[in-house]
Design a protein around this motif. Structure first.
Motif, PDB file in Angstrom:
ATOM      1  N   MET A 148       4.870  13.256   2.913  1.00  0.00           N
ATOM      2  CA  MET A 148       4.553  12.953   1.529  1.00  0.00           C
ATOM      3  C   MET A 148       5.821  12.654   0.732  1.00  0.00           C
ATOM      4  O   MET A 148       5.828  11.729  -0.072  1.00  0.00           O
ATOM      5  N   VAL A 149       6.884  13.433   0.976  1.00  0.00           N
ATOM      6  CA  VAL A 149       8.135  13.236   0.252  1.00  0.00           C
ATOM      7  C   VAL A 149       8.735  11.877   0.588  1.00  0.00           C
ATOM      8  O   VAL A 149       9.233  11.172  -0.291  1.00  0.00           O
ATOM      9  N   VAL A 150       8.635  11.456   1.845  1.00  0.00           N
ATOM     10  CA  VAL A 150       9.170  10.167   2.272  1.00  0.00           C
ATOM     11  C   VAL A 150       8.426   9.034   1.569  1.00  0.00           C
ATOM     12  O   VAL A 150       9.032   8.067   1.111  1.00  0.00           O
ATOM     13  N   LYS A 151       7.113   9.154   1.461  1.00  0.00           N
ATOM     14  CA  LYS A 151       6.317   8.122   0.800  1.00  0.00           C
ATOM     15  C   LYS A 151       6.660   8.038  -0.690  1.00  0.00           C
ATOM     16  O   LYS A 151       6.771   6.944  -1.242  1.00  0.00           O
ATOM     17  N   MET A 152       6.834   9.169  -1.336  1.00  0.00           N
ATOM     18  CA  MET A 152       7.198   9.164  -2.748  1.00  0.00           C
ATOM     19  C   MET A 152       8.589   8.565  -2.939  1.00  0.00           C
ATOM     20  O   MET A 152       8.821   7.832  -3.898  1.00  0.00           O
ATOM     21  N   GLU A 169       9.946   6.283  -1.038  1.00  0.00           N
ATOM     22  CA  GLU A 169       9.794   4.843  -0.856  1.00  0.00           C
ATOM     23  C   GLU A 169       9.216   4.205  -2.125  1.00  0.00           C
ATOM     24  O   GLU A 169       9.691   3.167  -2.571  1.00  0.00           O
ATOM     25  N   LEU A 170       8.202   4.823  -2.714  1.00  0.00           N
ATOM     26  CA  LEU A 170       7.634   4.299  -3.960  1.00  0.00           C
ATOM     27  C   LEU A 170       8.662   4.313  -5.090  1.00  0.00           C
ATOM     28  O   LEU A 170       8.737   3.373  -5.883  1.00  0.00           O
ATOM     29  N   TYR A 171       9.463   5.358  -5.154  1.00  0.00           N
ATOM     30  CA  TYR A 171      10.505   5.439  -6.169  1.00  0.00           C
ATOM     31  C   TYR A 171      11.516   4.311  -5.982  1.00  0.00           C
ATOM     32  O   TYR A 171      11.927   3.676  -6.952  1.00  0.00           O
ATOM     33  N   MET A 172      11.899   4.038  -4.747  1.00  0.00           N
ATOM     34  CA  MET A 172      12.851   2.964  -4.469  1.00  0.00           C
ATOM     35  C   MET A 172      12.269   1.600  -4.842  1.00  0.00           C
ATOM     36  O   MET A 172      12.968   0.750  -5.395  1.00  0.00           O
ATOM     37  N   GLN A 188      14.081 -14.015  -7.329  1.00  0.00           N
ATOM     38  CA  GLN A 188      12.830 -14.223  -6.598  1.00  0.00           C
ATOM     39  C   GLN A 188      12.884 -13.564  -5.227  1.00  0.00           C
ATOM     40  O   GLN A 188      11.898 -12.970  -4.787  1.00  0.00           O
ATOM     41  N   LYS A 189      14.016 -13.650  -4.572  1.00  0.00           N
ATOM     42  CA  LYS A 189      14.175 -13.015  -3.256  1.00  0.00           C
ATOM     43  C   LYS A 189      14.030 -11.494  -3.373  1.00  0.00           C
ATOM     44  O   LYS A 189      13.348 -10.868  -2.564  1.00  0.00           O
ATOM     45  N   GLU A 190      14.661 -10.914  -4.391  1.00  0.00           N
ATOM     46  CA  GLU A 190      14.537  -9.477  -4.617  1.00  0.00           C
ATOM     47  C   GLU A 190      13.090  -9.094  -4.909  1.00  0.00           C
ATOM     48  O   GLU A 190      12.591  -8.072  -4.411  1.00  0.00           O
ATOM     49  N   LEU A 191      12.421  -9.886  -5.736  1.00  0.00           N
ATOM     50  CA  LEU A 191      11.032  -9.605  -6.086  1.00  0.00           C
ATOM     51  C   LEU A 191      10.136  -9.673  -4.852  1.00  0.00           C
ATOM     52  O   LEU A 191       9.309  -8.790  -4.635  1.00  0.00           O
ATOM     53  N   ARG A 192      10.309 -10.716  -4.033  1.00  0.00           N
ATOM     54  CA  ARG A 192       9.521 -10.824  -2.803  1.00  0.00           C
ATOM     55  C   ARG A 192       9.732  -9.613  -1.893  1.00  0.00           C
ATOM     56  O   ARG A 192       8.785  -9.090  -1.317  1.00  0.00           O
ATOM     57  N   GLY A 193      10.983  -9.175  -1.783  1.00  0.00           N
ATOM     58  CA  GLY A 193      11.277  -8.003  -0.958  1.00  0.00           C
ATOM     59  C   GLY A 193      10.584  -6.754  -1.467  1.00  0.00           C
ATOM     60  O   GLY A 193       9.993  -5.994  -0.691  1.00  0.00           O
ATOM     61  N   ALA A 194      10.643  -6.529  -2.770  1.00  0.00           N
ATOM     62  CA  ALA A 194       9.996  -5.348  -3.356  1.00  0.00           C
ATOM     63  C   ALA A 194       8.479  -5.421  -3.192  1.00  0.00           C
ATOM     64  O   ALA A 194       7.829  -4.418  -2.863  1.00  0.00           O
ATOM     65  N   ILE A 195       7.906  -6.601  -3.392  1.00  0.00           N
ATOM     66  CA  ILE A 195       6.463  -6.762  -3.239  1.00  0.00           C
ATOM     67  C   ILE A 195       6.059  -6.547  -1.781  1.00  0.00           C
ATOM     68  O   ILE A 195       5.049  -5.886  -1.504  1.00  0.00           O
ATOM     69  N   ASN A 196       6.837  -7.066  -0.846  1.00  0.00           N
ATOM     70  CA  ASN A 196       6.528  -6.858   0.570  1.00  0.00           C
ATOM     71  C   ASN A 196       6.586  -5.389   0.951  1.00  0.00           C
ATOM     72  O   ASN A 196       5.742  -4.902   1.707  1.00  0.00           O
ATOM     73  N   ARG A 197       7.568  -4.679   0.418  1.00  0.00           N
ATOM     74  CA  ARG A 197       7.653  -3.235   0.695  1.00  0.00           C
ATOM     75  C   ARG A 197       6.458  -2.503   0.099  1.00  0.00           C
ATOM     76  O   ARG A 197       5.900  -1.600   0.724  1.00  0.00           O
ATOM     77  N   LEU A 198       6.063  -2.882  -1.091  1.00  0.00           N
ATOM     78  CA  LEU A 198       4.905  -2.260  -1.726  1.00  0.00           C
ATOM     79  C   LEU A 198       3.631  -2.572  -0.945  1.00  0.00           C
ATOM     80  O   LEU A 198       2.798  -1.694  -0.725  1.00  0.00           O
ATOM     81  N   ASP A 199       3.482  -3.822  -0.498  1.00  0.00           N
ATOM     82  CA  ASP A 199       2.332  -4.198   0.326  1.00  0.00           C
ATOM     83  C   ASP A 199       2.282  -3.384   1.616  1.00  0.00           C
ATOM     84  O   ASP A 199       1.219  -2.919   2.027  1.00  0.00           O
ATOM     85  N   ALA A 200       3.449  -3.226   2.251  1.00  0.00           N
ATOM     86  CA  ALA A 200       3.503  -2.444   3.492  1.00  0.00           C
ATOM     87  C   ALA A 200       3.107  -0.991   3.237  1.00  0.00           C
ATOM     88  O   ALA A 200       2.368  -0.391   4.025  1.00  0.00           O
ATOM     89  N   TYR A 201       3.563  -0.444   2.117  1.00  0.00           N
ATOM     90  CA  TYR A 201       3.194   0.928   1.764  1.00  0.00           C
ATOM     91  C   TYR A 201       1.690   1.040   1.552  1.00  0.00           C
ATOM     92  O   TYR A 201       1.045   1.963   2.060  1.00  0.00           O
TER      93      TYR A 201
END
Length: 87
Positions: free
Chosen positions: A1-5, A7-10, A57-70
């Protein structure tokens, strides 16, 4: 749970930084809007802006991809837990 939080914080931190950078760009463009009449300087500003926006845009795509993966991982975990309860 701490790892997921963590990741969301990042992810949220990356999105907030991106928002800040976009606002900074708007302030720069507003400041430059009336000050340049020469074509060469306008081309420099345009090229710099394109480069900066491409990076954002590259940074945004990366953050969105990480959020999608989560979200996908969370959905998979929830589905697996639901199946265990149903048994």
């Amino acid at each position: 749970m701490v790892v997921k939080m963590k990741e969301l914080y990042m992810i949220m931190s990356d999105l907030l930084e991106l928002e800040y950078n976009q606002k900074s760009l708007w302030y720069i463009l507003d400041a430059l809007a009336g000050g340049f009449d020469e074509r060469q300087e306008e081309a420099m500003i345009t090229n710099s802006t394109r480069y900066y926006l491409t990076g954002l845009q590259k940074e945004l795509r990366g953050a969105i991809n990480r959020l999608d993966a989560y979200i996908a991982e969370r959905k998979k975990t929830d589905t697996a837990n639901s199946e265990k309860i149903d048994r």
